[in-house]
Write a protein that holds these residues in place. Structure first.
Motif, PDB file in Angstrom:
ATOM      1  N   ASN A 124       0.825  -1.220   0.000  1.00 52.68           N
ATOM      2  CA  ASN A 124       0.000   0.000   0.000  1.00 52.68           C
ATOM      3  C   ASN A 124       0.857   1.267   0.000  1.00 52.68           C
ATOM      4  OD1 ASN A 124      -2.675  -1.087   0.010  1.00 52.68           O
ATOM      5  ND2 ASN A 124      -2.339  -1.709   2.131  1.00 52.68           N
ATOM      6  N   LEU A 125       2.057   1.161  -0.557  1.00 49.85           N
ATOM      7  CA  LEU A 125       2.939   2.316  -0.694  1.00 49.85           C
ATOM      8  C   LEU A 125       2.848   2.845  -2.124  1.00 49.85           C
ATOM      9  CD1 LEU A 125       6.123   0.977   1.167  1.00 49.85           C
ATOM     10  CD2 LEU A 125       4.371   2.492   2.092  1.00 49.85           C
ATOM     11  N   SER A 126       3.170   4.117  -2.295  1.00 51.32           N
ATOM     12  CA  SER A 126       3.146   4.714  -3.625  1.00 51.32           C
ATOM     13  C   SER A 126       4.341   4.219  -4.437  1.00 51.32           C
ATOM     14  CB  SER A 126       3.181   6.233  -3.527  1.00 51.32           C
ATOM     15  OG  SER A 126       4.425   6.672  -3.005  1.00 51.32           O
ATOM     16  N   ILE A 127       4.270   4.425  -5.752  1.00 52.02           N
ATOM     17  CA  ILE A 127       5.352   3.976  -6.627  1.00 52.02           C
ATOM     18  C   ILE A 127       6.654   4.703  -6.309  1.00 52.02           C
ATOM     19  CG2 ILE A 127       4.659   5.638  -8.420  1.00 52.02           C
ATOM     20  CD1 ILE A 127       5.681   3.640 -10.493  1.00 52.02           C
ATOM     21  N   VAL A 128       6.541   5.967  -5.914  1.00 54.75           N
ATOM     22  CA  VAL A 128       7.742   6.735  -5.552  1.00 54.75           C
ATOM     23  C   VAL A 128       8.388   6.156  -4.302  1.00 54.75           C
ATOM     24  CG1 VAL A 128       8.599   9.004  -4.879  1.00 54.75           C
ATOM     25  CG2 VAL A 128       6.822   8.822  -6.626  1.00 54.75           C
ATOM     26  N   GLN A 129       7.555   5.831  -3.297  1.00 58.72           N
ATOM     27  CA  GLN A 129       8.077   5.253  -2.066  1.00 58.72           C
ATOM     28  C   GLN A 129       8.729   3.899  -2.306  1.00 58.72           C
ATOM     29  OE1 GLN A 129       4.240   5.706   0.120  1.00 58.72           O
ATOM     30  NE2 GLN A 129       5.500   6.547   1.762  1.00 58.72           N
ATOM     31  N   VAL A 130       8.067   3.062  -3.100  1.00 61.78           N
ATOM     32  CA  VAL A 130       8.605   1.724  -3.367  1.00 61.78           C
ATOM     33  C   VAL A 130       9.942   1.807  -4.092  1.00 61.78           C
ATOM     34  CG1 VAL A 130       8.236  -0.410  -4.663  1.00 61.78           C
ATOM     35  CG2 VAL A 130       6.367   0.576  -3.353  1.00 61.78           C
ATOM     36  N   ASN A 131      10.024   2.644  -5.115  1.00 66.40           N
ATOM     37  CA  ASN A 131      11.278   2.790  -5.862  1.00 66.40           C
ATOM     38  C   ASN A 131      12.407   3.309  -4.967  1.00 66.40           C
ATOM     39  OD1 ASN A 131      10.062   1.919  -8.218  1.00 66.40           O
ATOM     40  ND2 ASN A 131       9.592   3.973  -8.938  1.00 66.40           N
ATOM     41  N   LYS A 132      12.068   4.239  -4.080  1.00 67.53           N
ATOM     42  CA  LYS A 132      13.070   4.794  -3.165  1.00 67.53           C
ATOM     43  C   LYS A 132      13.552   3.734  -2.186  1.00 67.53           C
ATOM     44  CE  LYS A 132      13.787   8.512   0.192  1.00 67.53           C
ATOM     45  NZ  LYS A 132      13.152   9.671   0.888  1.00 67.53           N
ATOM     46  N   VAL A 133      12.604   2.958  -1.645  1.00 76.56           N
ATOM     47  CA  VAL A 133      12.956   1.911  -0.687  1.00 76.56           C
ATOM     48  C   VAL A 133      13.805   0.831  -1.352  1.00 76.56           C
ATOM     49  CG1 VAL A 133      12.002   0.012   0.666  1.00 76.56           C
ATOM     50  CG2 VAL A 133      11.007   2.286   0.858  1.00 76.56           C
ATOM     51  N   ILE A 134      13.443   0.434  -2.566  1.00 73.58           N
ATOM     52  CA  ILE A 134      14.189  -0.616  -3.263  1.00 73.58           C
ATOM     53  C   ILE A 134      15.630  -0.170  -3.528  1.00 73.58           C
ATOM     54  CG2 ILE A 134      14.400  -1.820  -5.468  1.00 73.58           C
ATOM     55  CD1 ILE A 134      11.396  -2.153  -5.493  1.00 73.58           C
ATOM     56  N   LYS A 135      15.819   1.095  -3.860  1.00 75.75           N
ATOM     57  CA  LYS A 135      17.185   1.600  -4.073  1.00 75.75           C
ATOM     58  C   LYS A 135      18.013   1.494  -2.797  1.00 75.75           C
ATOM     59  CE  LYS A 135      16.243   4.793  -7.879  1.00 75.75           C
ATOM     60  NZ  LYS A 135      16.262   6.209  -8.333  1.00 75.75           N
ATOM     61  N   VAL A 136      17.381   1.790  -1.658  1.00 74.11           N
ATOM     62  CA  VAL A 136      18.083   1.678  -0.379  1.00 74.11           C
ATOM     63  C   VAL A 136      18.448   0.222  -0.095  1.00 74.11           C
ATOM     64  CG1 VAL A 136      17.867   1.968   2.123  1.00 74.11           C
ATOM     65  CG2 VAL A 136      16.983   3.732   0.594  1.00 74.11           C
ATOM     66  N   LEU A 137      17.503  -0.688  -0.320  1.00 75.25           N
ATOM     67  CA  LEU A 137      17.757  -2.110  -0.073  1.00 75.25           C
ATOM     68  C   LEU A 137      18.824  -2.667  -1.007  1.00 75.25           C
ATOM     69  CD1 LEU A 137      14.085  -3.390   0.452  1.00 75.25           C
ATOM     70  CD2 LEU A 137      15.771  -2.774   2.187  1.00 75.25           C
ATOM     71  N   GLU A 138      18.834  -2.183  -2.253  1.00 76.90           N
ATOM     72  CA  GLU A 138      19.871  -2.617  -3.200  1.00 76.90           C
ATOM     73  C   GLU A 138      21.235  -2.103  -2.778  1.00 76.90           C
ATOM     74  OE1 GLU A 138      17.793  -3.238  -7.544  1.00 76.90           O
ATOM     75  OE2 GLU A 138      18.125  -1.181  -6.884  1.00 76.90           O
ATOM     76  N   SER A 139      21.288  -0.886  -2.279  1.00 79.62           N
ATOM     77  CA  SER A 139      22.567  -0.303  -1.847  1.00 79.62           C
ATOM     78  C   SER A 139      23.148  -1.032  -0.640  1.00 79.62           C
ATOM     79  CB  SER A 139      22.391   1.180  -1.516  1.00 79.62           C
ATOM     80  OG  SER A 139      21.556   1.353  -0.380  1.00 79.62           O
ATOM     81  N   LYS A 140      22.273  -1.655   0.161  1.00 80.45           N
ATOM     82  CA  LYS A 140      22.713  -2.414   1.332  1.00 80.45           C
ATOM     83  C   LYS A 140      22.909  -3.898   1.015  1.00 80.45           C
ATOM     84  CE  LYS A 140      20.388   0.631   4.681  1.00 80.45           C
ATOM     85  NZ  LYS A 140      21.599   1.051   5.411  1.00 80.45           N
TER      86      LYS A 140
END
Length: 319
Positions: A124-140
């Motif tokens: 239930n997150l927006s596309i902007v939030q999901v893309n931002k979160v995925i970038k953080v998870l990929e960086s870690k």
């Protein structure tokens, strides 16, 4: 006169509190339980101790943090079989609630991987939030991007897992049962080109013999499958039965004729030839909306709209 004072029991031990909290979350079932309700059920413990225990269970992957349709944060009990993946990384303790939520959703997909749009639906997150979160998870180095059988759709999986492309029963549908429309169209176009070339060869070889030209125009499933494999348009091995299921679509569209010799169980007994349609397709059938892979996200207002659609305006209306 002051009322009787309520004696507060001392806080539970760490292990006991974790067990109590797990029972509370498990009893809540699929609906989950809010943070305030957890504190109400564990009144004998200070809220600070309860929240600290919640964070430990999240880090161990024994419970999961979700967001319901109303936007409220809830906690749900998680089976131990799927919790080991999240509990193996101490980095999860440093993640925000949204990052933990997306990480848990990707972990639940296992080796099947999960599409970006499905992550948005479940979180239930927006596309902007999901893309931002995925970038953080990929960086870690917690998640990584992979591609499905079509090689075009972006999927996500835990960093230490390997994608299993054979989990899907059919290469033409994804793991959620949705048709891989773009992938299907690419393979179908190549199959149609193959039939067209064979038809032209038969025309050149037997210009005056209608019967021989008719038989020579057929292409076996084995030949079509070998052609598709040589083009490397698929990341999974397409069996002749997979190609046959797709070729039947051309038959239904009155673009091809099917010929079966003997029993249908005989290997390579099925073949196809290109045919000319007697009537041109109607304009409504040719609209790109019917096979658009993002039609569910199309709306009058947003990132994907009919007004800004290149397929609709430039490809179809310009014809």
């Amino acid at each position: 006169m002051a009322g009787p004072s309520v004696k507060q029991e001392p806080g539970l031990g760490v292990i006991d509190l974790e067990d109590r909290l797990l029972v509370v979350c498990k009893d809540a079932g699929d609906e989950g339980i809010a943070q305030d309700n957890i504190c109400d059920k564990l009144v004998e413990c200070p809220p600070v101790q309860v929240l600290s225990t919640v964070n430990r269970l999240l880090a161990k992957g024994l419970i999961q943090l979700l967001q319901n349709s109303e936007g409220d944060i809830i906690y749900k009990y998680k089976e131990k079989s799927s919790s080991a993946v999240l509990g193996s990384s101490s980095t999860t303790k440093e993640l925000s609630k949204e990052e933990q939520l997306v990480l848990q959703i990707i972990a639940e997909a296992g080796t099947s991987s999960i599409w970006n749009r499905d992550i948005r639906t479940k979180s239930n997150l927006s596309i902007v939030q999901v893309n931002k979160v995925i970038k953080v998870l990929e960086s870690k180095s917690l998640v990584k991007e992979v591609k499905g059988a079509s090689g075009r759709k972006k999927m996500y999986i835990l960093y230490d897992l390997q994608l299993d492309l054979n989990q899907c029963k059919s290469p033409w549908v994804n793991l959620d049962g949705e048709a891989e429309v773009e992938f299907i169209r690419i393979v179908l176009d190549q199959c149609e080109i193959c039939l067209k070339e064979r038809s032209e060869q038969a025309q050149e070889k037997y210009p005056n013999d209608t019967i021989m030209r008719h038989h020579a125009s057929f292409v076996s499933i084995a030949e079509i499958a070998a052609l598709i494999k040589g083009l490397n348009v698929s990341k999974v091995d397409l069996k002749p039965s997979d190609i046959e299921a797709l070729m039947d679509l051309l038959v239904f569209e009155c673009k091809a004729e099917k010929n079966v010799k003997g029993s249908t169980e005989v290997e390579h007994a099925t073949s196809y030839k290109l045919i000319q349609s007697l009537l041109p397709p109607s304009g409504l059938v040719c609209t790109p909306c019917g096979i658009c892979p993002v039609k569910k996200d199309c709306a009058p207002i947003g990132d994907i709209t009919p007004i800004t659609c290149d397929y609709f305006n430039n490809s179809w209306l310009s014809k």
